[in-house]
Design a protein around this motif. Structure first.
Motif, PDB file in Angstrom:
ATOM      1  N   PHE A  70       0.839  -1.201   0.000  1.00 21.34           N
ATOM      2  CA  PHE A  70       0.000   0.000   0.000  1.00 21.34           C
ATOM      3  C   PHE A  70       0.877   1.256   0.000  1.00 21.34           C
ATOM      4  O   PHE A  70       0.645   2.198  -0.765  1.00 21.34           O
ATOM      5  N   LYS A  71       1.897   1.269   0.849  1.00 21.65           N
ATOM      6  CA  LYS A  71       2.795   2.421   0.918  1.00 21.65           C
ATOM      7  C   LYS A  71       3.557   2.603  -0.390  1.00 21.65           C
ATOM      8  O   LYS A  71       3.734   3.725  -0.857  1.00 21.65           O
ATOM      9  N   VAL A 131      -7.305   4.591   1.754  1.00 20.97           N
ATOM     10  CA  VAL A 131      -7.154   4.002   3.088  1.00 20.97           C
ATOM     11  C   VAL A 131      -8.421   3.237   3.464  1.00 20.97           C
ATOM     12  O   VAL A 131      -8.354   2.127   3.989  1.00 20.97           O
ATOM     13  N   ARG A 132      -9.585   3.816   3.182  1.00 20.83           N
ATOM     14  CA  ARG A 132     -10.854   3.150   3.480  1.00 20.83           C
ATOM     15  C   ARG A 132     -10.952   1.826   2.726  1.00 20.83           C
ATOM     16  O   ARG A 132     -11.326   0.792   3.284  1.00 20.83           O
ATOM     17  N   LYS A 133     -10.577   1.814   1.438  1.00 23.19           N
ATOM     18  CA  LYS A 133     -10.623   0.581   0.640  1.00 23.19           C
ATOM     19  C   LYS A 133      -9.651  -0.470   1.188  1.00 23.19           C
ATOM     20  O   LYS A 133      -9.973  -1.657   1.231  1.00 23.19           O
ATOM     21  N   ASP A 169     -10.458  -6.153   6.277  1.00 28.29           N
ATOM     22  CA  ASP A 169     -11.581  -6.666   7.056  1.00 28.29           C
ATOM     23  C   ASP A 169     -12.236  -7.848   6.341  1.00 28.29           C
ATOM     24  O   ASP A 169     -12.552  -8.870   6.966  1.00 28.29           O
ATOM     25  N   ASP A 170     -12.423  -7.726   5.013  1.00 25.11           N
ATOM     26  CA  ASP A 170     -13.005  -8.832   4.241  1.00 25.11           C
ATOM     27  C   ASP A 170     -12.121 -10.069   4.296  1.00 25.11           C
ATOM     28  O   ASP A 170     -12.609 -11.186   4.480  1.00 25.11           O
ATOM     29  N   ASP A 171     -10.807  -9.878   4.129  1.00 25.70           N
ATOM     30  CA  ASP A 171      -9.877 -11.007   4.207  1.00 25.70           C
ATOM     31  C   ASP A 171      -9.945 -11.685   5.560  1.00 25.70           C
ATOM     32  O   ASP A 171      -9.942 -12.908   5.662  1.00 25.70           O
ATOM     33  N   ASN A 172     -10.018 -10.878   6.615  1.00 20.29           N
ATOM     34  CA  ASN A 172     -10.080 -11.424   7.978  1.00 20.29           C
ATOM     35  C   ASN A 172     -11.379 -12.209   8.191  1.00 20.29           C
ATOM     36  O   ASN A 172     -11.384 -13.262   8.816  1.00 20.29           O
ATOM     37  N   ALA A 185       2.596   1.837  -3.323  1.00 17.92           N
ATOM     38  CA  ALA A 185       1.696   2.331  -4.367  1.00 17.92           C
ATOM     39  C   ALA A 185       1.561   3.849  -4.298  1.00 17.92           C
ATOM     40  O   ALA A 185       1.248   4.494  -5.302  1.00 17.92           O
ATOM     41  N   GLY A 186       1.795   4.436  -3.137  1.00 20.61           N
ATOM     42  CA  GLY A 186       1.751   5.892  -2.991  1.00 20.61           C
ATOM     43  C   GLY A 186       0.361   6.492  -2.954  1.00 20.61           C
ATOM     44  O   GLY A 186       0.210   7.715  -2.927  1.00 20.61           O
ATOM     45  N   GLN A 187      -0.667   5.696  -2.979  1.00 24.54           N
ATOM     46  CA  GLN A 187      -2.052   6.179  -2.914  1.00 24.54           C
ATOM     47  C   GLN A 187      -2.485   6.244  -1.453  1.00 24.54           C
ATOM     48  O   GLN A 187      -2.891   5.245  -0.885  1.00 24.54           O
ATOM     49  N   VAL A 188      -2.391   7.414  -0.832  1.00 24.15           N
ATOM     50  CA  VAL A 188      -2.705   7.540   0.594  1.00 24.15           C
ATOM     51  C   VAL A 188      -3.906   8.433   0.860  1.00 24.15           C
ATOM     52  O   VAL A 188      -4.060   8.987   1.930  1.00 24.15           O
ATOM     53  N   SER A 189      -4.769   8.545  -0.134  1.00 24.37           N
ATOM     54  CA  SER A 189      -5.976   9.355   0.063  1.00 24.37           C
ATOM     55  C   SER A 189      -6.905   8.667   1.063  1.00 24.37           C
ATOM     56  O   SER A 189      -6.766   7.479   1.364  1.00 24.37           O
ATOM     57  N   GLU A 190      -7.864   9.455   1.539  1.00 22.14           N
ATOM     58  CA  GLU A 190      -8.835   8.902   2.496  1.00 22.14           C
ATOM     59  C   GLU A 190      -9.585   7.728   1.875  1.00 22.14           C
ATOM     60  O   GLU A 190      -9.818   6.710   2.523  1.00 22.14           O
TER      61      GLU A 190
END
Length: 163
Positions: free
Chosen positions: A137-138, A148-150, A156-159, A140-145
């Motif tokens: 995730f880091k 992060v929510r996705k 959560d889905d994986d868990n 990829a550089g996509q740190v928008s809200e």
């Protein structure tokens, strides 16, 4: 009184020595011994595992001293028959998946539940998986809200799928 050791938090070594008798020796080498044993008072069977340990980490006169440790895993009738007649595996630690008695330095046996090791391994694997996903995730550089929510939803889905 015929009290099962299952009801005791600590089982004195004297009680084990008085009540436990060998039913059948299974395997013995210079450092390990396995046998099926029986509590004379209750008729309960146990897989008795004894191993010799030399304490080379100690300093001074205790260095290299031998200690023998004992463990007793309860067996039901089917387990006894499977070990005796079907060559069912019984070696420690691979096949000791239920709580068992093990001796300690205070001269008593205590119950030990090995299931924590499996849980610990699962938790370790989950932690590594989460760390890997966070690393990607880091990178990829996509740190928008929204990103992060996705990520959190995916985690959560994986868990939930693994539960």
């Amino acid at each position: 009184m015929n009290t099962s050791w299952h009801a005791w938090k600590k089982v004195p070594s004297e009680s084990i020595a008085e009540r436990l008798e060998t039913v059948r020796a299974l395997q013995e080498d210079g450092h390990e011994q396995y046998e099926i044993a029986k509590d004379r008072e209750t008729g309960e069977h146990y897989l008795h595992y004894a191993y010799l340990h030399r304490n080379f980490a100690a300093v001074g006169p205790a260095a290299g001293q031998e200690e023998v440790f004992h463990q007793l895993m309860p067996l039901d009738s089917d387990d006894v028959l499977a070990i005796m007649f079907s060559d069912a595996p019984y070696t420690y630690p691979q096949h000791w998946q239920k709580p068992f008695l093990r001796n300690g330095p205070e001269g008593a046996y205590v119950w030990f539940d090995p299931s924590y090791a499996a849980e610990e391994a699962q938790n370790e694997a989950l932690g590594q998986e989460l760390a890997e996903q966070l690393r990607r995730f880091k990178e990829a550089g996509q740190v928008s809200e929204d990103a992060v929510r996705k990520l959190l939803e995916r985690l959560d889905d994986d868990n939930n799928k693994k539960s």
